[in-house]
Write a protein that holds these residues in place. Structure first.
Motif, PDB file in Angstrom:
ATOM      1  N   LEU A   1       1.242  -0.498   0.315  1.00 46.03           N
ATOM      2  CA  LEU A   1       0.225  -0.029  -0.144  1.00 46.03           C
ATOM      3  C   LEU A   1       0.925   1.714   0.222  1.00 46.03           C
ATOM      4  CD1 LEU A   1      -2.889  -1.031   2.626  1.00 46.03           C
ATOM      5  CD2 LEU A   1      -2.937  -0.711  -0.164  1.00 46.03           C
ATOM      6  N   LEU A   2       2.120   1.358   0.886  1.00 48.92           N
ATOM      7  CA  LEU A   2       2.728   2.288   0.379  1.00 48.92           C
ATOM      8  C   LEU A   2       3.042   3.159  -0.313  1.00 48.92           C
ATOM      9  CD1 LEU A   2       4.318   4.435   2.809  1.00 48.92           C
ATOM     10  CD2 LEU A   2       6.657   2.709   2.973  1.00 48.92           C
ATOM     11  N   LEU A   3       4.031   1.196  -1.585  1.00 48.85           N
ATOM     12  CA  LEU A   3       4.141   1.840  -2.569  1.00 48.85           C
ATOM     13  C   LEU A   3       3.419   2.242  -3.705  1.00 48.85           C
ATOM     14  CD1 LEU A   3       6.095  -1.505  -3.295  1.00 48.85           C
ATOM     15  CD2 LEU A   3       7.141   0.789  -2.660  1.00 48.85           C
ATOM     16  N   LYS A   4       1.981   1.226  -3.568  1.00 46.78           N
ATOM     17  CA  LYS A   4       1.095   2.416  -4.168  1.00 46.78           C
ATOM     18  C   LYS A   4       0.654   3.527  -3.866  1.00 46.78           C
ATOM     19  CE  LYS A   4      -1.802  -2.313  -5.014  1.00 46.78           C
ATOM     20  NZ  LYS A   4      -3.068  -3.130  -4.929  1.00 46.78           N
ATOM     21  N   ILE A   5       0.760   3.328  -2.820  1.00 45.61           N
ATOM     22  CA  ILE A   5       0.289   5.460  -2.630  1.00 45.61           C
ATOM     23  C   ILE A   5       1.114   6.820  -3.195  1.00 45.61           C
ATOM     24  CG2 ILE A   5       0.734   6.113  -0.386  1.00 45.61           C
ATOM     25  CD1 ILE A   5      -1.684   7.340   0.311  1.00 45.61           C
ATOM     26  N   LYS A   6       2.468   6.463  -2.900  1.00 54.45           N
ATOM     27  CA  LYS A   6       3.467   7.194  -3.496  1.00 54.45           C
ATOM     28  C   LYS A   6       3.438   7.406  -4.719  1.00 54.45           C
ATOM     29  CE  LYS A   6       7.036   6.774   0.174  1.00 54.45           C
ATOM     30  NZ  LYS A   6       8.635   6.000   0.197  1.00 54.45           N
ATOM     31  N   ASP A   7       3.112   5.852  -5.301  1.00 51.27           N
ATOM     32  CA  ASP A   7       3.310   6.158  -7.459  1.00 51.27           C
ATOM     33  C   ASP A   7       1.311   7.192  -7.542  1.00 51.27           C
ATOM     34  OD1 ASP A   7       2.873   5.508 -10.190  1.00 51.27           O
ATOM     35  OD2 ASP A   7       1.474   3.740  -9.567  1.00 51.27           O
TER      36      ASP A   7
ATOM     37  N   LEU B   1       0.299   9.344  -6.238  1.00 45.85           N
ATOM     38  CA  LEU B   1       0.504  10.742  -5.549  1.00 45.85           C
ATOM     39  C   LEU B   1       1.092  11.250  -6.898  1.00 45.85           C
ATOM     40  CD1 LEU B   1       1.328  10.297  -2.053  1.00 45.85           C
ATOM     41  CD2 LEU B   1      -0.755  11.423  -3.336  1.00 45.85           C
ATOM     42  N   ALA B   2       1.811  10.381  -6.904  1.00 45.32           N
ATOM     43  CA  ALA B   2       2.783  11.271  -7.967  1.00 45.32           C
ATOM     44  C   ALA B   2       2.022  11.406  -9.006  1.00 45.32           C
ATOM     45  CB  ALA B   2       4.275  10.720  -8.520  1.00 45.32           C
ATOM     46  N   LYS B   3       0.639  10.075 -10.152  1.00 39.42           N
ATOM     47  CA  LYS B   3       0.183  10.194 -11.380  1.00 39.42           C
ATOM     48  C   LYS B   3      -0.441  11.452 -10.433  1.00 39.42           C
ATOM     49  CE  LYS B   3       2.954   7.045 -13.052  1.00 39.42           C
ATOM     50  NZ  LYS B   3       3.216   7.686 -14.183  1.00 39.42           N
ATOM     51  N   ARG B   4      -1.513  11.531  -9.569  1.00 41.22           N
ATOM     52  CA  ARG B   4      -2.477  12.015  -9.440  1.00 41.22           C
ATOM     53  C   ARG B   4      -1.756  13.954 -10.031  1.00 41.22           C
ATOM     54  NH1 ARG B   4      -4.567  13.955  -3.811  1.00 41.22           N
ATOM     55  NH2 ARG B   4      -2.745  14.587  -3.448  1.00 41.22           N
ATOM     56  N   ALA B   5      -1.205  14.090  -9.612  1.00 39.86           N
ATOM     57  CA  ALA B   5      -0.516  15.581  -9.597  1.00 39.86           C
ATOM     58  C   ALA B   5      -0.202  15.672 -10.908  1.00 39.86           C
ATOM     59  CB  ALA B   5       1.328  15.938  -9.178  1.00 39.86           C
ATOM     60  N   GLU B   6       0.806  13.814 -11.924  1.00 44.52           N
ATOM     61  CA  GLU B   6       1.003  14.562 -13.385  1.00 44.52           C
ATOM     62  C   GLU B   6      -0.123  14.642 -14.069  1.00 44.52           C
ATOM     63  OE1 GLU B   6       3.251  10.868 -16.060  1.00 44.52           O
ATOM     64  OE2 GLU B   6       3.652  11.817 -13.663  1.00 44.52           O
TER      65      GLU B   6
ATOM     66  N   ALA C   1     -10.904  11.712 -17.560  1.00 42.32           N
ATOM     67  CA  ALA C   1     -11.434  10.684 -16.580  1.00 42.32           C
ATOM     68  C   ALA C   1      -9.993  10.057 -15.459  1.00 42.32           C
ATOM     69  CB  ALA C   1     -11.506   9.515 -17.134  1.00 42.32           C
ATOM     70  N   ARG C   2      -8.491   9.851 -16.207  1.00 45.34           N
ATOM     71  CA  ARG C   2      -7.049   9.576 -16.497  1.00 45.34           C
ATOM     72  C   ARG C   2      -7.094  10.051 -14.963  1.00 45.34           C
ATOM     73  NH1 ARG C   2      -5.863   8.977 -20.899  1.00 45.34           N
ATOM     74  NH2 ARG C   2      -5.261  10.991 -21.688  1.00 45.34           N
ATOM     75  N   ALA C   3      -7.669  12.086 -14.278  1.00 50.44           N
ATOM     76  CA  ALA C   3      -6.780  12.223 -13.550  1.00 50.44           C
ATOM     77  C   ALA C   3      -8.159  12.422 -12.155  1.00 50.44           C
ATOM     78  CB  ALA C   3      -7.235  13.753 -13.994  1.00 50.44           C
ATOM     79  N   LEU C   4      -9.433  12.515 -13.014  1.00 45.57           N
ATOM     80  CA  LEU C   4     -10.834  11.927 -11.207  1.00 45.57           C
ATOM     81  C   LEU C   4      -9.627  10.458 -10.876  1.00 45.57           C
ATOM     82  CD1 LEU C   4     -13.295  13.041 -13.956  1.00 45.57           C
ATOM     83  CD2 LEU C   4     -12.200  14.371 -10.938  1.00 45.57           C
ATOM     84  N   GLN C   5      -9.796   9.911 -11.664  1.00 44.69           N
ATOM     85  CA  GLN C   5      -9.079   8.479 -11.092  1.00 44.69           C
ATOM     86  C   GLN C   5      -8.448   8.570 -10.364  1.00 44.69           C
ATOM     87  OE1 GLN C   5      -9.893   4.760 -13.971  1.00 44.69           O
ATOM     88  NE2 GLN C   5     -11.706   5.011 -13.689  1.00 44.69           N
ATOM     89  N   TRP C   6      -7.456   8.977 -10.918  1.00 42.62           N
ATOM     90  CA  TRP C   6      -5.623   8.616  -9.781  1.00 42.62           C
ATOM     91  C   TRP C   6      -6.353   9.691  -8.502  1.00 42.62           C
ATOM     92  CZ3 TRP C   6      -2.022   5.374  -9.926  1.00 42.62           C
ATOM     93  CH2 TRP C   6      -1.293   5.525 -11.370  1.00 42.62           C
ATOM     94  N   SER C   7      -6.605  10.809  -8.806  1.00 47.46           N
ATOM     95  CA  SER C   7      -7.968  11.418  -7.395  1.00 47.46           C
ATOM     96  C   SER C   7      -8.149  10.491  -6.465  1.00 47.46           C
ATOM     97  CB  SER C   7      -8.483  12.555  -7.617  1.00 47.46           C
ATOM     98  OG  SER C   7      -7.450  13.651  -8.138  1.00 47.46           O
ATOM     99  N   GLU C   8      -9.168   9.664  -7.120  1.00 44.88           N
ATOM    100  CA  GLU C   8      -9.960   8.541  -6.221  1.00 44.88           C
ATOM    101  C   GLU C   8      -9.124   7.628  -6.250  1.00 44.88           C
ATOM    102  OE1 GLU C   8     -13.431   8.941  -9.081  1.00 44.88           O
ATOM    103  OE2 GLU C   8     -12.308   7.510  -8.795  1.00 44.88           O
ATOM    104  N   GLU C   9      -7.408   7.047  -6.466  1.00 49.28           N
ATOM    105  CA  GLU C   9      -6.919   6.014  -6.069  1.00 49.28           C
ATOM    106  C   GLU C   9      -5.862   6.779  -4.704  1.00 49.28           C
ATOM    107  OE1 GLU C   9      -5.052   2.202  -6.222  1.00 49.28           O
ATOM    108  OE2 GLU C   9      -7.258   3.069  -7.288  1.00 49.28           O
ATOM    109  N   VAL C  10      -6.010   7.678  -4.086  1.00 46.66           N
ATOM    110  CA  VAL C  10      -5.317   8.154  -2.946  1.00 46.66           C
ATOM    111  C   VAL C  10      -5.729   8.465  -1.753  1.00 46.66           C
ATOM    112  CG1 VAL C  10      -3.918  10.559  -2.222  1.00 46.66           C
ATOM    113  CG2 VAL C  10      -3.528   9.747  -4.576  1.00 46.66           C
ATOM    114  N   GLU C  11      -7.328   8.797  -2.964  1.00 43.03           N
ATOM    115  CA  GLU C  11      -8.973   8.899  -1.429  1.00 43.03           C
ATOM    116  C   GLU C  11      -8.945   7.373  -1.424  1.00 43.03           C
ATOM    117  OE1 GLU C  11     -12.139  11.187  -0.571  1.00 43.03           O
ATOM    118  OE2 GLU C  11     -12.087  10.627  -2.655  1.00 43.03           O
ATOM    119  N   LEU C  12      -8.553   6.482  -2.172  1.00 43.91           N
ATOM    120  CA  LEU C  12      -8.928   5.312  -1.672  1.00 43.91           C
ATOM    121  C   LEU C  12      -7.631   4.332  -0.644  1.00 43.91           C
ATOM    122  CD1 LEU C  12     -10.607   2.566  -1.360  1.00 43.91           C
ATOM    123  CD2 LEU C  12      -9.964   2.152  -3.903  1.00 43.91           C
TER     124      LEU C  12
END
Length: 888
Positions: free
Chosen positions: A499-505, A507-512, A806-817
């Motif tokens: 989960l730590l590796l996932k959320i680090k990725d 966070l970077a993808k959400r900003a990108e 959709a990509r921007a929204l999903q990466w934001s959702e991924e961080v929250e999830l």
């Protein structure tokens, strides 16, 4: 039944004369002794004079597992009793004076010893594992911690006068142990060897047959000392050990009702990160609004594995079940009754996908097989097997099999939202409409879940198929249950890191991707932005309403290629502009002639060659006429031409025109340089526009085999435009320094081969990580230059805008999830620790030692969960808000 001297399970030795089992008492059994007083020759010689014995009736002793099954509560109680101190006194069994604190895991002795006696007993056994009594439970320590040091080169017990410790005093010894011992008792297997095989089978998928014969060879690798074959007895003990370990680990030994009080699915390792009502969800989670409700949804994935076949061997009667649907496999009788009830139902064929596992399920080869594979229901986010979500398949992947598993695993679920992925229907195999309507890449409120979790887990379990294929039905299920349980446990202890590796990725993808969408969104006209946004929100709020148009779906339209035109009409009023424009036209003719030459090949006809000669002659005449006007404005060109006159005459397509961009180091009229800049700048934009149109046309016609000639022409035109753009780019870079142009590269960039791709690429992989290429990021990309909407280009821009959003929204959702999942994991470990603390007081025990064992085991499990929670909290401190962490 108490055990003294050895930790043993399952007693008995194999017999050759008789296969009957003599029951000695209510808790143990043994085979008759083997009489070897006759030789084989005597038996063969006298066989004619001996009447063959009559076939006897079957007795309970013919199936030892059935006899053992009635006593599994006693075996479980004894295992738990040994988690405490057992029948030992308060003083050391060695010296008889000091208090008892230590027990060896490997020594054939369950007595407790003091510190000094423990070290003394193991002077020649420094690799043995020592357990220390903490007044609540046993924890593992080492002889090194007790002060034992190995003095290399000295006799045992002698101390070196000048000892030198290993570097950092952290010397590591890798050892292996475990052999078959012949002792005075009946054959038995120690807990240690059963535990060793269980872990080895999890990691290497080694079969019991190979492990047993490895021990045989460790005992005698010459084959000269023949010993009785105890493989069947060993296999039976392995099954008993797995069963006892399973029910013990899930607290059945602490249940006053005993093992038989176990409920379906109760012995499955639950996913701590998934929502578990009553265990890891916050108070009032049922009342949250729609914007947050998706955080408490279940994500399940359905799939089948046709590697895990089972031959038609044995039966349920001869292979008794030790766990009736208590873990991952559903209960046998109910499952078979459901299949029998729907035996005549016709399998529904898919209308949008052709998949043999479903459409041809009735024709699946099953000769000699009792099961053609297994169906499973998994946690789609964390790839764990769900309780009561596994069962055998008879012929292919029928809906009735998978439906039963689906509703069995969801039985009693209290959650309000469910996301399901049927993994056998891989989306690329479906029609185009399904690929946009059901793609997780475009679905709201799921984060970046892709539904492919089961596929990633099959590689771990497939190697075990070679040994489970020849097992009986229940042995097959029990073995896979054990492996699935270990898989879930390894996933559980690895959740912190994963989960730590996932959320680090994330966070970077959400900003990108948020930045990429915002940049793309600025190029869209306000009218289109507001219209598309309203339509997308309506579609997202009503995903099952087919009357609302799906903006991700491309309409089947044909894109007509329109030739890009140089827009020089308004510049022709001035002679300078006419001169430069004519020079650029000549450059384009040179490009076309070069392409024509390259297309001739090695075996050109005379007609083709004569055509090239005519084109060259015509182009030479045009260049000569243009030279006269050029020299009037650029006298310097005449001297350059004169200097090169003595050289070999060049072909028309190779002649240098000496335009202002090629005269960087020579004096030139600034007006010509500015005109040249403006024309090349316009040309570069026009070439990009034509490249985009060619790519859209090629993408729309790629599957049409009847359009190959047209495709070849468009490919050729696209290649020519790429070359012309690159020529314009080189000229612009050369003129930028002379004309002092700045900030001109915002829209124009160097064109690489990887940039030449359509806006909606049908061959793209990893939709969630894709980016919009820079050639599609022009201002007003959703409108033509004349202001009129081009339907085909507009459709591609709309689809890409929706995907980028959709990509921007999903990466934001991924961080929250992921943050919510981290909170749930901490909450689950905390709940589980409290649950184990309660289990220690739940059962009074059969005696004082049994009660102590119950409390010791429960206390050790509670401490383990607290440690797991603390470790997870430290890992996640940097990415989860502090207020959430402090709450647990």
């Amino acid at each position: 039944m108490h055990v003294s001297g050895h930790h043993v399970i399952g007693q008995g030795s194999a017999a050759i004369q008789s296969t009957s089992l003599a029951v000695l008492d209510d808790t143990s059994f043994a085979f008759a002794e083997y009489d070897d007083s006759f030789t084989m020759d005597e038996i063969i010689t006298n066989s004619e004079d001996v009447d063959l014995p009559q076939t006897r009736k079957q007795t309970a002793g013919d199936n030892p597992l059935l006899t053992w099954l009635s006593e599994h509560d006693s075996y479980l109680s004894e295992m738990i009793r040994l988690d405490g101190r057992g029948d030992v006194g308060g003083t050391c069994a060695g010296c008889g004076t000091a208090p008892t604190l230590f027990r060896c895991e490997i020594c054939d002795d369950i007595q407790l010893y003091c510190h000094n006696c423990t070290v003394t007993n193991h002077l020649r056994l420094p690799t043995y594992h020592i357990n220390e009594w903490t007044r609540v439970y046993f924890k593992r320590t080492s002889l090194k911690n007790l002060g034992l040091h190995i003095q290399l080169g000295h006799p045992v017990g002698q101390h070196c006068i000048l000892p030198h410790q290993a570097f950092n005093d952290d010397f590591i010894l890798i050892d292996t142990d475990g052999t078959v011992y012949e002792i005075g008792l009946d054959f038995c297997a120690t807990f240690q060897v059963l535990q060793q095989y269980q872990i080895l089978s999890f990691e290497s998928k080694a079969s019991a047959y190979k492990f047993y014969h490895t021990l045989v060879r460790l005992t005698d690798n010459t084959g000269l000392s023949k010993c009785k074959d105890h493989y069947e007895a060993f296999m039976r003990m392995v099954r008993e050990w797995r069963h006892l370990k399973m029910v013990k680990c899930f607290g059945d030994g602490h249940d006053p009702d005993g093992v038989n009080g176990t409920l379906p699915g109760e012995c499955a390792v639950l996913c701590p990160a998934c929502p578990q009502p009553g265990k890891n969800l916050p108070d009032g989670w049922q009342d949250v609004g729609k914007a947050k409700q998706w955080l408490y949804a279940i994500f399940v994935a359905i799939d089948a594995n046709f590697q895990l076949k089972r031959c038609n061997i044995s039966s349920d009667d001869t292979d008794p079940s030790l766990a009736k649907g208590w873990a991952y496999f559903v209960e046998e009788k109910g499952y078979k009754a459901f299949l029998a009830q729907h035996l005549g139902d016709e399998q529904e064929k898919s209308t949008c996908s052709s998949h043999n596992a479903v459409n041809m399920a009735d024709m699946k080869l099953s000769q000699g097989l009792a099961a053609t594979g297994v169906g499973t229901v998994n946690c789609a986010c964390h790839n764990m097997k769900r309780p009561n979500g596994v069962r055998d398949l008879q012929r292919g992947e029928k809906y009735i099999n998978m439906d039963y598993l689906f509703f069995s695993t969801l039985h009693g679920t209290q959650l309000q939202m469910l996301n399901v992925s049927y993994n056998i229907f891989h989306l690329p195999a479906h029609i185009a409409k399904c690929q946009t309507l059901f793609s997780f890449n475009f679905t709201c409120f799921i984060g970046r879940m892709d539904g492919e979790a089961p596929e990633r887990g099959w590689s771990n379990i497939n190697p075990v198929a070679s040994s489970t294929k020849a097992m009986g039905p229940v042995c097959h299920h029990n073995t896979l249950d054990d492996h699935f349980g270990d898989w879930n446990w390894k996933k559980t202890v690895g959740l912190g890191t994963s989960l730590l590796l996932k959320i680090k990725d994330a966070l970077a993808k959400r900003a990108e991707h948020t930045m990429a969408f915002e940049e793309f969104d600025t190029t869209i006209t306000p009218d289109h932005h507001s219209t598309w946004l309203a339509e997308m929100e309506a579609w997202e709020d009503n995903p099952n309403d087919t009357t609302i148009p799906n903006l991700f779906e491309a309409k089947a339209t044909s894109i007509m290629q329109a030739g890009a035109r140089l827009k020089l009409a308004e510049l022709e009023a001035e002679e300078l502009h006419v001169l430069i424009a004519s020079g650029i036209d000549l450059e384009e003719e040179q490009h076309r002639l070069t392409i024509a030459m390259e297309s001739l090949g090695l075996h050109a006809t005379d007609t083709q060659k004569s055509s090239i000669v005519r084109m060259r002659n015509s182009l030479c005449c045009k260049i000569d006429m243009w030279r006269h006007a050029q020299i009037l404005y650029l006298p310097l060109v005449q001297s350059i031409i004169n200097c090169a006159a003595h050289e070999v005459q060049e072909n028309a397509e190779c002649m240098k025109l000496w335009l202002p961009s090629q005269l960087r180091d020579k004096p030139c009229d600034p007006r010509l340089q500015n005109d040249k800049w403006e024309l090349h700048y316009t040309q570069a934009h026009d070439m990009l526009e034509e490249i985009c149109q060619c790519l859209e046309w090629i993408c729309g016609q790629g599957a049409n085999t009847q359009a190959q000639n047209a495709l070849a022409r468009v490919h050729g035109r696209c290649t020519a435009c790429v070359k012309r753009y690159r020529s314009a780019w080189v000229a612009l870079k050369a003129l930028a320094t002379v004309t002092k142009k700045k900030d001109w590269q915002g829209r124009l960039q160097e064109l690489a081969d990887d940039d030449i791709k359509p806006l909606v690429d049908p061959f793209i992989t990893g939709e969630g990580r894709r980016h919009v290429l820079w050639i599609w990021m022009m201002d007003g990309v959703d409108c033509s230059d004349e202001g009129d909407n081009d339907a085909d280009v507009l459709q591609g821009v709309r689809i890409e805008w929706c995907k980028s959003r959709a990509r921007a929204l999903q990466w934001s959702e991924e961080v929250e999830l992921l943050r919510e999942e981290m909170r749930r994991v901490l909450r689950f470990f905390t709940w589980q620790a409290a649950w184990w603390e309660d289990q220690g007081q739940r059962h009074v025990g059969e005696c004082v030692t049994h009660a102590e064992g119950l409390q010791a085991y429960a206390g050790r499990q509670a401490i383990l969960r607290h440690r797991m929670a603390d470790y997870f909290r430290v890992l996640c401190f940097c990415v989860v808000p502090v207020n959430r962490l402090l709450a647990f």
